[in-house]
Write a protein that holds these residues in place. Structure first.
Motif, PDB file in Angstrom:
ATOM      1  N   GLU A 554      -0.467  -3.495  -9.191  1.00 16.27           N
ATOM      2  CA  GLU A 554      -1.471  -2.934 -10.090  1.00 16.27           C
ATOM      3  C   GLU A 554      -2.549  -3.936 -10.470  1.00 16.27           C
ATOM      4  O   GLU A 554      -3.698  -3.567 -10.684  1.00 16.27           O
ATOM      5  N   THR A 555      -2.179  -5.191 -10.592  1.00 16.17           N
ATOM      6  CA  THR A 555      -3.219  -6.211 -10.801  1.00 16.17           C
ATOM      7  C   THR A 555      -3.044  -7.293  -9.745  1.00 16.17           C
ATOM      8  O   THR A 555      -1.933  -7.584  -9.310  1.00 16.17           O
ATOM      9  N   ILE A 556      -4.177  -7.869  -9.355  1.00 11.73           N
ATOM     10  CA  ILE A 556      -4.140  -8.853  -8.270  1.00 11.73           C
ATOM     11  C   ILE A 556      -3.859 -10.239  -8.845  1.00 11.73           C
ATOM     12  O   ILE A 556      -4.580 -10.700  -9.724  1.00 11.73           O
ATOM     13  N   PRO A 557      -2.798 -10.904  -8.364  1.00 12.48           N
ATOM     14  CA  PRO A 557      -2.585 -12.286  -8.792  1.00 12.48           C
ATOM     15  C   PRO A 557      -3.642 -13.184  -8.147  1.00 12.48           C
ATOM     16  O   PRO A 557      -4.081 -12.905  -7.028  1.00 12.48           O
ATOM     17  N   LYS A 558      -4.037 -14.232  -8.866  1.00 16.72           N
ATOM     18  CA  LYS A 558      -5.086 -15.131  -8.376  1.00 16.72           C
ATOM     19  C   LYS A 558      -4.819 -15.567  -6.938  1.00 16.72           C
ATOM     20  O   LYS A 558      -5.720 -15.603  -6.101  1.00 16.72           O
ATOM     21  N   GLU A 559      -3.543 -15.861  -6.663  1.00 21.95           N
ATOM     22  CA  GLU A 559      -3.170 -16.384  -5.337  1.00 21.95           C
ATOM     23  C   GLU A 559      -3.424 -15.383  -4.208  1.00 21.95           C
ATOM     24  O   GLU A 559      -3.447 -15.751  -3.038  1.00 21.95           O
ATOM     25  N   LEU A 560      -3.576 -14.113  -4.558  1.00 18.72           N
ATOM     26  CA  LEU A 560      -3.766 -13.102  -3.500  1.00 18.72           C
ATOM     27  C   LEU A 560      -5.198 -12.563  -3.449  1.00 18.72           C
ATOM     28  O   LEU A 560      -5.486 -11.615  -2.719  1.00 18.72           O
ATOM     29  N   GLU A 561      -6.086 -13.177  -4.218  1.00 13.79           N
ATOM     30  CA  GLU A 561      -7.460 -12.661  -4.276  1.00 13.79           C
ATOM     31  C   GLU A 561      -8.083 -12.580  -2.876  1.00 13.79           C
ATOM     32  O   GLU A 561      -8.618 -11.543  -2.473  1.00 13.79           O
ATOM     33  N   LEU A 562      -7.989 -13.663  -2.142  1.00 15.99           N
ATOM     34  CA  LEU A 562      -8.627 -13.669  -0.816  1.00 15.99           C
ATOM     35  C   LEU A 562      -7.966 -12.679   0.135  1.00 15.99           C
ATOM     36  O   LEU A 562      -8.626 -12.059   0.969  1.00 15.99           O
ATOM     37  N   ASP A 563      -6.640 -12.537  -0.006  1.00 17.95           N
ATOM     38  CA  ASP A 563      -5.937 -11.561   0.839  1.00 17.95           C
ATOM     39  C   ASP A 563      -6.448 -10.148   0.571  1.00 17.95           C
ATOM     40  O   ASP A 563      -6.575  -9.338   1.484  1.00 17.95           O
ATOM     41  N   PHE A 564      -6.737  -9.871  -0.692  1.00 21.27           N
ATOM     42  CA  PHE A 564      -7.252  -8.537  -1.016  1.00 21.27           C
ATOM     43  C   PHE A 564      -8.636  -8.318  -0.401  1.00 21.27           C
ATOM     44  O   PHE A 564      -8.988  -7.200  -0.044  1.00 21.27           O
ATOM     45  N   TYR A 565      -9.416  -9.390  -0.308  1.00 21.38           N
ATOM     46  CA  TYR A 565     -10.704  -9.248   0.398  1.00 21.38           C
ATOM     47  C   TYR A 565     -10.478  -8.881   1.863  1.00 21.38           C
ATOM     48  O   TYR A 565     -11.240  -8.114   2.449  1.00 21.38           O
ATOM     49  N   ASP A 566      -9.406  -9.408   2.451  1.00 25.00           N
ATOM     50  CA  ASP A 566      -9.054  -9.022   3.825  1.00 25.00           C
ATOM     51  C   ASP A 566      -8.711  -7.541   3.922  1.00 25.00           C
ATOM     52  O   ASP A 566      -9.062  -6.862   4.888  1.00 25.00           O
ATOM     53  N   LEU A 567      -8.006  -7.065   2.900  1.00 21.48           N
ATOM     54  CA  LEU A 567      -7.586  -5.649   2.917  1.00 21.48           C
ATOM     55  C   LEU A 567      -8.780  -4.700   2.932  1.00 21.48           C
ATOM     56  O   LEU A 567      -8.686  -3.571   3.411  1.00 21.48           O
ATOM     57  N   LEU A 568      -9.912  -5.166   2.419  1.00 22.69           N
ATOM     58  CA  LEU A 568     -11.126  -4.331   2.423  1.00 22.69           C
ATOM     59  C   LEU A 568     -11.516  -3.898   3.828  1.00 22.69           C
ATOM     60  O   LEU A 568     -12.235  -2.923   4.004  1.00 22.69           O
ATOM     61  N   ASN A 569     -11.039  -4.659   4.822  1.00 22.95           N
ATOM     62  CA  ASN A 569     -11.410  -4.344   6.208  1.00 22.95           C
ATOM     63  C   ASN A 569     -10.270  -3.784   7.040  1.00 22.95           C
ATOM     64  O   ASN A 569     -10.376  -3.658   8.255  1.00 22.95           O
ATOM     65  N   ASP A 570      -9.160  -3.431   6.395  1.00 24.66           N
ATOM     66  CA  ASP A 570      -8.061  -2.833   7.157  1.00 24.66           C
ATOM     67  C   ASP A 570      -8.471  -1.468   7.712  1.00 24.66           C
ATOM     68  O   ASP A 570      -9.319  -0.792   7.140  1.00 24.66           O
ATOM     69  N   ASP A 571      -7.818  -1.074   8.786  1.00 30.76           N
ATOM     70  CA  ASP A 571      -8.117   0.238   9.387  1.00 30.76           C
ATOM     71  C   ASP A 571      -7.422   1.363   8.625  1.00 30.76           C
ATOM     72  O   ASP A 571      -6.692   2.173   9.207  1.00 30.76           O
ATOM     73  N   SER A 572      -7.618   1.401   7.343  1.00 34.48           N
ATOM     74  CA  SER A 572      -7.052   2.472   6.518  1.00 34.48           C
ATOM     75  C   SER A 572      -7.980   2.686   5.335  1.00 34.48           C
ATOM     76  O   SER A 572      -8.260   1.747   4.577  1.00 34.48           O
ATOM     77  N   TYR A 573      -8.460   3.913   5.175  1.00 37.04           N
ATOM     78  CA  TYR A 573      -9.356   4.187   4.052  1.00 37.04           C
ATOM     79  C   TYR A 573      -8.619   4.167   2.717  1.00 37.04           C
ATOM     80  O   TYR A 573      -9.231   3.945   1.675  1.00 37.04           O
ATOM     81  N   ILE A 574      -7.317   4.391   2.748  1.00 33.30           N
ATOM     82  CA  ILE A 574      -6.547   4.283   1.501  1.00 33.30           C
ATOM     83  C   ILE A 574      -6.497   2.817   1.074  1.00 33.30           C
ATOM     84  O   ILE A 574      -6.762   2.475  -0.076  1.00 33.30           O
ATOM     85  N   THR A 575      -6.152   1.944   2.020  1.00 35.21           N
ATOM     86  CA  THR A 575      -6.081   0.521   1.721  1.00 35.21           C
ATOM     87  C   THR A 575      -7.440  -0.001   1.245  1.00 35.21           C
ATOM     88  O   THR A 575      -7.529  -0.720   0.251  1.00 35.21           O
ATOM     89  N   GLN A 576      -8.493   0.378   1.955  1.00 32.89           N
ATOM     90  CA  GLN A 576      -9.834  -0.091   1.579  1.00 32.89           C
ATOM     91  C   GLN A 576     -10.196   0.344   0.161  1.00 32.89           C
ATOM     92  O   GLN A 576     -10.723  -0.436  -0.627  1.00 32.89           O
ATOM     93  N   GLU A 577      -9.913   1.601  -0.162  1.00 33.16           N
ATOM     94  CA  GLU A 577     -10.246   2.127  -1.483  1.00 33.16           C
ATOM     95  C   GLU A 577      -9.488   1.367  -2.579  1.00 33.16           C
ATOM     96  O   GLU A 577     -10.056   0.971  -3.596  1.00 33.16           O
ATOM     97  N   GLN A 578      -8.197   1.158  -2.318  1.00 31.16           N
ATOM     98  CA  GLN A 578      -7.371   0.448  -3.294  1.00 31.16           C
ATOM     99  C   GLN A 578      -7.824  -0.995  -3.486  1.00 31.16           C
ATOM    100  O   GLN A 578      -7.861  -1.501  -4.606  1.00 31.16           O
ATOM    101  N   ALA A 579      -8.157  -1.633  -2.373  1.00 31.99           N
ATOM    102  CA  ALA A 579      -8.602  -3.028  -2.463  1.00 31.99           C
ATOM    103  C   ALA A 579      -9.919  -3.110  -3.234  1.00 31.99           C
ATOM    104  O   ALA A 579     -10.105  -3.985  -4.083  1.00 31.99           O
ATOM    105  N   LEU A 580     -10.824  -2.178  -2.965  1.00 32.13           N
ATOM    106  CA  LEU A 580     -12.133  -2.182  -3.635  1.00 32.13           C
ATOM    107  C   LEU A 580     -11.972  -2.036  -5.151  1.00 32.13           C
ATOM    108  O   LEU A 580     -12.517  -2.810  -5.936  1.00 32.13           O
ATOM    109  N   ILE A 581     -11.221  -1.062  -5.551  1.00 30.11           N
ATOM    110  CA  ILE A 581     -11.102  -0.809  -6.989  1.00 30.11           C
ATOM    111  C   ILE A 581     -10.356  -1.943  -7.693  1.00 30.11           C
ATOM    112  O   ILE A 581     -10.727  -2.376  -8.789  1.00 30.11           O
TER     113      ILE A 581
END
Ligand SMILES: [Zn+2]
Length: 727
Positions: A554-581
């Motif tokens: 539900e909240t992004i830990p600091k250590e995973l911030e960059l990983d979440f930026y990676d998720l923005l480009n996954d081949d899944s619109y669900i993943t992208q939406e979740q990462a964006l928000i």
């Protein structure tokens, strides 16, 4: 017909502060609703054999139709052929609110119309054949829908649960199978699609007549007609059956991903079932704002255009399951048809199970067993609450007819063996081809091929409300993948230290289901202890493992911030939406407006699924981010409002309405569109719009805005506004 089946990891609601306003982002919750159960079929669809089928056998209905898109009126010339089984003075067709004109009274048949019938009166003799014809006009209240699609007209029908007699005089009784031959006049710029081979196309003054020849008798609920702006790709099945994949011209680049595996599914089912495809041709047609996910009209499946997906959309919302399910119905439902709704599982249980068998060919064994496991869980839960339903009964839920039906077939197949099962199914289909069936017809056929006593099976699986969870688990445990899965799942009740190694191993497998389950368990632990596991999960290439992180954290830990930026480009619109928000909220909590703006730049051109899940979220976030490209903010706001218009798919409109509510920014146009949505033909959408309209009407300013638009509302909209006392 089908509900839907899309991989759906769970997600919890999150509440976030946005400036001074509270913005509620529901994330995955919405996806669930959007693809969830949206039909109330069983209730609307219980029917008994009408006594008329004992007196008359209707052979053929030939209808030549004209559609008036402006007034939403159908005019048709119908001729009907029938043979008398008994002498009678009166024969009828079901027909709702039709007005008759130009009646031919050849053969001394008088024709009249009542509120729900067209009646033929004459001196009808036993075993004699008659023909009657008439012209009618109808403004259908249901079953036939005139919709606009990006300002272009579209017409489509949905017979099951709605009754074809609302647009085409016919018999609602499924037990009289009739050869329907439809022809329709339409603008030459449009395409008409119906059951059967298209025979002639004559062009004259921009009008085309499309004539369809069905050749086989079907129940009236399986008649379909679509008219709209379409192109088509053709393919031929291994057996020679022509397969037609229709699409909107603007969706040309989605055809390959949408219709992927179609021929493979067709070949597999035709081969597995062992009976040739029952009709001359097989068409699949997407339509806008469809009532369900898909409908198995004879040789002419209609499906919701939200399944027209691109390559990325395929990951989470592909058409494969609906494709296989509606195709399986062509045998189970269309070729053989239940006598009454007590035996509805003979349609839905078979279509669900054979679709699963076809999907196993494509997605493999793990997928097959996991789907069975998921439905067993749902059935067990309901059964534990004392709400289990008998399979053979009228008025069952979709979970019963579809999932419990599929489970019953799976257990039966294991009980008698695959070879015997296949032989029995083939024999049952051949024996009752183009006829009507009961559960006994099927079970007698199975019994004739085996020496196994089926009494216990019938008692436990067909005529008992409780779900046989133990049988189901024992069956699943025979599979090695399920053994692994149960092993990992049992870790839910174990301390982290006791299961950590096992979870790490599960993530390493790169298996869709094992990885997901491991990640869900991580989300229950405090972050410091599980960071290495998250890092490992992020490092996998598995889209579903990574998606599980995006949806469950539900909240992004600091250590995973960059990983979440990676998720923005996954081949899944669900993943992208979740990462964006979640990234946007992450920066919000740090008052880091600059990073929010940079984040928005990364997704400026993304749209997402057909419901614009990413586009509508992006527009909303951009409006909630201080000074984000202020020169274009009005344009973005108008863009969000634009998506509430009727020309867009209702799923997209629903998103736009939801976000406008969170921004507390309705105005004239969106309020007008919300009123229109409150009388929409799709029940789910209409209900959600009505609730939202109720909430908005607490704002007196909005009430005055709506009252000020008095003259632009349609009759139907006005009637609703009066009902809720706006006027
Ligand atoms: Zn179905």
């Amino acid at each position: 017909m089908i509900v839907s089946s899309i991989k759906t990891p769970s997600f919890h609601l999150a509440f976030y502060l946005c400036g001074s306003k509270v913005v509620i982002f529901e994330g995955m919750k919405y996806i669930f609703l959007c693809v969830g159960v949206f039909f109330a079929f069983a209730k609307a669809y219980s029917q008994e054999i009408s006594p008329q089928t004992a007196i008359v056998d209707v052979q053929k209905i030939n209808a030549h139709l004209q559609l008036d898109f402006e007034d939403q009126v159908i005019t048709g010339k119908v001729s009907v052929d029938f043979i008398m089984k008994e002498a009678a003075k009166e024969v009828f067709l079901d027909a709702h609110s039709v007005a008759l004109s130009s009646i031919s009274d050849e053969g001394g048949i008088a024709i009249t119309a009542t509120e729900d019938k067209v009646i033929f009166t004459g001196n009808f003799k036993k075993d004699k054949e008659y023909q009657a014809s008439f012209t009618y006009k109808v403004h259908p209240k249901q079953t036939a829908y005139f919709v606009n699609n990006q300002d272009k007209h579209q017409f489509w029908t949905q017979g099951q649960g709605k009754y074809t007699s609302h647009w085409l005089p016919s018999l609602d009784d499924m037990n009289d199978k009739i050869e329907f031959d439809i022809s329709v006049d339409h603008s030459s710029e449009m395409t008409a699609i119906s059951n059967g081979l298209i025979e002639t196309v004559e062009k004259d003054n921009g009008i085309t007549t499309s004539t369809f020849d069905m050749q086989h008798p079907i129940s009236s609920y399986l008649v379909a007609l679509v008219v709209g702006d379409y192109e088509v790709n053709e393919e031929v099945a291994t057996s020679g059956v022509p397969l037609s994949y229709y699409y909107y011209p603007e969706d040309a680049d989605k055809v390959a991903s949408t219709y992927r595996y179609s021929k493979q599914i067709f070949d597999f089912l035709e081969n597995k079932i062992g009976v040739p495809f029952p009709f001359k041709t097989y068409k699949q047609v997407p339509v806008k704002d469809f009532l369900y996910a898909g409908m198995e009209n004879a040789g002419c499946t209609i499906f919701s255009d939200r399944f027209m997906i691109d390559e990325i959309g395929f990951t989470d919302q592909n058409y494969v399951n609906v494709n296989a399910h509606e195709l399986a119905h062509q045998w189970f439902g269309d070729l053989i048809t239940e006598t009454k709704s007590d035996h509805h599982w003979l349609h839905e249980g078979f279509a669900t199970y054979y679709a699963l068998l076809a999907e196993r060919e494509i997605f493999g064994n793990d997928y097959f067993y996991f789907k069975l496991f998921e439905t067993a869980e749902q059935l067990r839960e309901l059964s534990d609450q004392g709400k289990g339903q008998r399979l053979v009964a009228a008025g069952g839920s979709s979970l019963t007819y579809y999932q419990k039906g599929a489970w019953a077939l799976h257990i039966l197949r294991e009980t008698v063996g695959e070879e015997t099962f296949d032989k029995a199914v083939r024999s049952y289909l051949m024996k009752y081809a183009y006829k009507n069936v009961t559960t006994d017809h099927f079970m007698d056929e199975v019994a004739s091929f085996t020496s196994v006593d089926l009494t216990e099976f019938s008692k436990n699986w067909l005529y008992q409300g409780a779900f046989q969870a133990e049988d189901a688990v024992n069956s699943l445990k025979k599979n090695e993948f399920m053994q692994n899965y149960f092993q990992i799942q049992s870790g839910r009740s174990v301390t982290l230290s006791a299961k950590f190694t096992q979870l790490m191993k599960a993530i390493e497998t790169e298996n869709d289901y094992l990885g997901q389950e491991a990640v869900y368990q991580l989300s229950e632990e405090s972050i410091s202890g599980v960071l290495p596991a998250y890092k490992k999960a992020m490092a996998t290439k598995n889209l579903y493992t990574r998606q599980a992180i995006a949806t469950s954290l539900e909240t992004i830990p600091k250590e995973l911030e960059l990983d979440f930026y990676d998720l923005l480009n996954d081949d899944s619109y669900i993943t992208q939406e979740q990462a964006l928000i979640k990234l946007w909220v992450y920066h919000q909590q740090r008052n880091d407006v600059k990073s929010q703006r940079n984040l928005l730049d990364l997704k400026e051109n993304a749209f997402g699924f057909a419901d614009g899940n990413i586009k509508t979220l992006w527009l909303t976030l951009s409006l909630a981010t201080p000074d984000y490209k202020p020169e274009a903010s009005l344009k973005r706001y108008k863009g969000l409002i634009e998506y509430t218009a009727p020309k867009y798919p209702y799923q997209l409109r629903q998103n736009a309405f939801r976000y406008l509510e969170q921004l507390q920014s309705f105005e004239k146009e969106s309020l007008k569109n919300l009123v229109e949505a409150s009388v929409h033909h799709v029940w789910r959408f209409r209900e959600s719009a009505r609730k939202q309209l109720d909430r908005q009407l607490k704002n007196t300013e909005y009430v005055s805005t709506i009252r000020g638009m008095k003259n632009i509302f349609s009759e139907k909209e006005m009637a609703y506004l009066k009902r809720i006392e706006v006027f």
